[in-house]
Scaffold this active site. Sequence first.
Site, PDB file in Angstrom:
ATOM      1  N   SER A 154       9.245   1.596  -5.700  1.00 53.33           N
ATOM      2  CA  SER A 154       8.358   0.427  -5.767  1.00 53.33           C
ATOM      3  C   SER A 154       7.029   0.897  -6.315  1.00 53.33           C
ATOM      4  O   SER A 154       6.721   2.096  -6.277  1.00 53.33           O
ATOM      5  CB  SER A 154       8.149  -0.131  -4.358  1.00 53.33           C
ATOM      6  N   TYR A 167       6.684   0.411   4.629  1.00 51.98           N
ATOM      7  CA  TYR A 167       7.336   0.176   3.333  1.00 51.98           C
ATOM      8  C   TYR A 167       6.875   1.233   2.323  1.00 51.98           C
ATOM      9  O   TYR A 167       7.699   1.853   1.635  1.00 51.98           O
ATOM     10  CB  TYR A 167       6.997  -1.235   2.829  1.00 51.98           C
TER      11      TYR A 167
END
Length: 278
Positions: A154, A167
């Site tokens: 990401s 995350y």
Amino acid sequence: MGEFDGKVALVTGGARGQGRSHAVAFAEQGADVVICDRCADSPAVFYPLATEDDLAETARLVEATGRRCIAVRADTADRDAMDALVARAEADFGRVDIAVANAGVSVAAPVQSMTPGQWDEAIASNLTGVFNTVGAVAPGMIERGYGRIVTISSMLGRAGNTNMAAYAASKWGVIGLTKSAALDLADHGITVNAIAPGNISTPMIHNDALYSMMRPDLDAPTAEDVAPVFASLHAQPVPWLEPAEITRAVLFLAAEASAHISGTVLPIDAGNAARVTG
Ligand code: NAD
């Protein structure tokens, strides 16, 4: 003739979103496809995850291209389940040539109030799940001397953000795992590369809980209300990209011709990469 004729591609988290896009594109290019998805919600995740109907729909779309599909309900955090999935793919389709470790969840809370359950969910699904996928496919790829592994990190694998400690930690971890696996597997004709997407238009970002987190000033924010906030995370003035943009890069890295690209991270994030150290 498709670019992936005769190949077998495994895509985790294939029931919907980016995973579905990758699975169908591989089939359109001639590959037989193996997909798995947990098809269950998590108390740590603030939006619904995919369903068994979603998984069946991806399988239908793959088979509609004329290719074969194995679709299994399996959690990537469960190593035995991933080993069993690969064993079935090798028994039914002969091998796994390509693996896309795509399954993942978004978990959001400020670090000071994040629960151990939220932390564990992010690490289990986003990091241990990638390790289990790589670990399950690697022995067969080594035996055959060929493999293309693509992991999904990401833009939060290159930076931090509010509410995103778990995350971001999991997605930074994916990059460390990817680079190390690329070295471990370099002698065996296997490449391992990561893609670092920006905001991608899937249920992971289009949900009421995230919309409310991004626009706490509004009662029921809409996509239009949150678009400027999403756009601020990119450099180019676009709030989100379509899954097909990630699929294009997945197919590039998974191609036989990409034999000497390994250990890299490819950001597809509307220019945000320019703001962080690569
Ligand atoms: P999505 O929620 O639509 O798809 C993710 C899929 O993974 C779902 O079908 C879900 O059920 C499945 N899944 C989650 N945990 C699993 C597990 N432990 N085992 C098996 N399946 C599991 O979201 P998406 O955008 O398609 O996400 C795909 C990947 O892209 C994820 O790794 C995500 O972190 C990453 N990503 C997404 C964005 C974004 O903005 N959407 C940005 C950067 C990275």
